[in-house]
Design a protein around this motif. Structure first.
Motif, short mmCIF file in Angstrom:
data_model
loop_
_atom_site.label_atom_id
_atom_site.label_comp_id
_atom_site.label_asym_id
_atom_site.label_seq_id
_atom_site.Cartn_x
_atom_site.Cartn_y
_atom_site.Cartn_z
N PHE A 1 0.84 -1.19 0.00
CA PHE A 1 0.00 0.00 0.00
C PHE A 1 0.88 1.25 0.00
N THR A 2 0.39 2.30 -0.64
CA THR A 2 1.09 3.57 -0.66
C THR A 2 0.10 4.70 -0.39
N ILE A 3 0.40 5.50 0.63
CA ILE A 3 -0.43 6.66 0.93
C ILE A 3 0.21 7.89 0.30
N SER A 4 -0.62 8.76 -0.23
CA SER A 4 -0.13 10.02 -0.79
C SER A 4 -1.19 11.09 -0.56
N ARG A 5 -0.76 12.34 -0.66
CA ARG A 5 -1.70 13.43 -0.45
C ARG A 5 -1.42 14.55 -1.43
N ASP A 6 -2.47 15.22 -1.82
CA ASP A 6 -2.37 16.38 -2.68
C ASP A 6 -2.93 17.55 -1.88
N ASN A 7 -2.05 18.34 -1.31
CA ASN A 7 -2.49 19.44 -0.44
C ASN A 7 -3.27 20.50 -1.21
N ALA A 8 -2.99 20.63 -2.49
CA ALA A 8 -3.72 21.62 -3.30
C ALA A 8 -5.16 21.20 -3.52
N LYS A 9 -5.40 19.88 -3.53
CA LYS A 9 -6.75 19.37 -3.76
C LYS A 9 -7.43 18.91 -2.47
N ASN A 10 -6.75 19.07 -1.34
CA ASN A 10 -7.31 18.60 -0.06
C ASN A 10 -7.75 17.14 -0.16
N THR A 11 -6.90 16.32 -0.73
CA THR A 11 -7.26 14.93 -0.97
C THR A 11 -6.10 14.03 -0.56
N VAL A 12 -6.45 12.91 0.04
CA VAL A 12 -5.47 11.88 0.38
C VAL A 12 -5.87 10.60 -0.33
N TYR A 13 -4.87 9.83 -0.74
CA TYR A 13 -5.10 8.62 -1.50
C TYR A 13 -4.47 7.42 -0.79
N LEU A 14 -5.00 6.26 -1.11
CA LEU A 14 -4.38 5.02 -0.67
C LEU A 14 -4.37 4.07 -1.86
N GLN A 15 -3.19 3.87 -2.43
CA GLN A 15 -3.03 2.92 -3.52
C GLN A 15 -2.77 1.55 -2.90
N MET A 16 -3.62 0.60 -3.23
CA MET A 16 -3.53 -0.74 -2.64
C MET A 16 -3.26 -1.74 -3.75
N ASN A 17 -2.11 -2.37 -3.68
CA ASN A 17 -1.70 -3.38 -4.67
C ASN A 17 -1.58 -4.74 -3.99
N SER A 18 -1.54 -5.77 -4.81
CA SER A 18 -1.37 -7.14 -4.31
C SER A 18 -2.36 -7.43 -3.18
N LEU A 19 -3.59 -7.09 -3.42
CA LEU A 19 -4.61 -7.23 -2.37
C LEU A 19 -4.85 -8.69 -2.01
N LYS A 20 -5.12 -8.90 -0.72
CA LYS A 20 -5.35 -10.23 -0.17
C LYS A 20 -6.76 -10.28 0.44
N PRO A 21 -7.32 -11.46 0.56
CA PRO A 21 -8.64 -11.55 1.20
C PRO A 21 -8.67 -10.93 2.60
N GLU A 22 -7.57 -11.00 3.32
CA GLU A 22 -7.53 -10.42 4.66
C GLU A 22 -7.50 -8.90 4.66
N ASP A 23 -7.40 -8.29 3.49
CA ASP A 23 -7.53 -6.83 3.40
C ASP A 23 -8.99 -6.39 3.34
N THR A 24 -9.89 -7.34 3.25
CA THR A 24 -11.32 -7.02 3.22
C THR A 24 -11.74 -6.31 4.49
N ALA A 25 -12.33 -5.14 4.33
CA ALA A 25 -12.73 -4.32 5.48
C ALA A 25 -13.43 -3.06 4.98
N VAL A 26 -13.99 -2.32 5.90
CA VAL A 26 -14.42 -0.95 5.62
C VAL A 26 -13.21 -0.06 5.92
N TYR A 27 -12.86 0.76 4.95
CA TYR A 27 -11.70 1.65 5.09
C TYR A 27 -12.18 3.06 5.39
N TYR A 28 -11.58 3.64 6.43
CA TYR A 28 -11.97 4.96 6.90
C TYR A 28 -10.82 5.95 6.75
N CYS A 29 -11.16 7.13 6.34
CA CYS A 29 -10.21 8.23 6.27
C CYS A 29 -10.27 9.03 7.57
#
Length: 115
Positions: free
Chosen positions: A65-93
């Protein structure tokens, strides 16, 4: 009124990728530590990653996973690769001020990893 709106969740097969976004309104974005947490059924909410003066990841997602943020857009991202069944969840910012006690949460977005 402060709002954190997550998007990008969905159903993906194991090994797949998703990119979550969290758009934040009504705060000055830069002084906030922006984080992602997740909660699977029957489990407590757990830390995934945050981005502030430094970047930190839970051991379970390091290298995938990689977190990044764009301060100009007031946005944060979470790039999730190689996902596994155990990553199943509700994700909260989360937005946590480094100046006051302000601490805000989004409504969550469901991520399901299944074949």
């Amino acid at each position: 009124q402060v709002q954190l709106v997550e998007s990008g969740g969905g159903l993906v097969q194991p090994g797949g990728s998703l990119r979550l976004s969290c758009a934040v309104s009504a705060i000055t974005f830069r002084p906030y530590v922006m984080g992602w947490y997740r909660q699977a059924p029957g489990n407590e909410r757990e830390f995934v990653a945050h981005s502030g003066d430094n970047t930190k990841y839970a051991d379970s997602v390091k290298g995938r996973f990689t977190i990044s943020r764009d301060n100009a857009k007031n946005t944060v991202y979470l790039q999730m690769n190689s996902l596994k069944p155990e990553d199943t969840a509700v994700y909260y910012c989360n937005a946590k001020s480094t100046i006051t006690s302000a601490d805000y949460w989004g409504q969550g977005t469901q991520v399901t990893v299944s074949s």
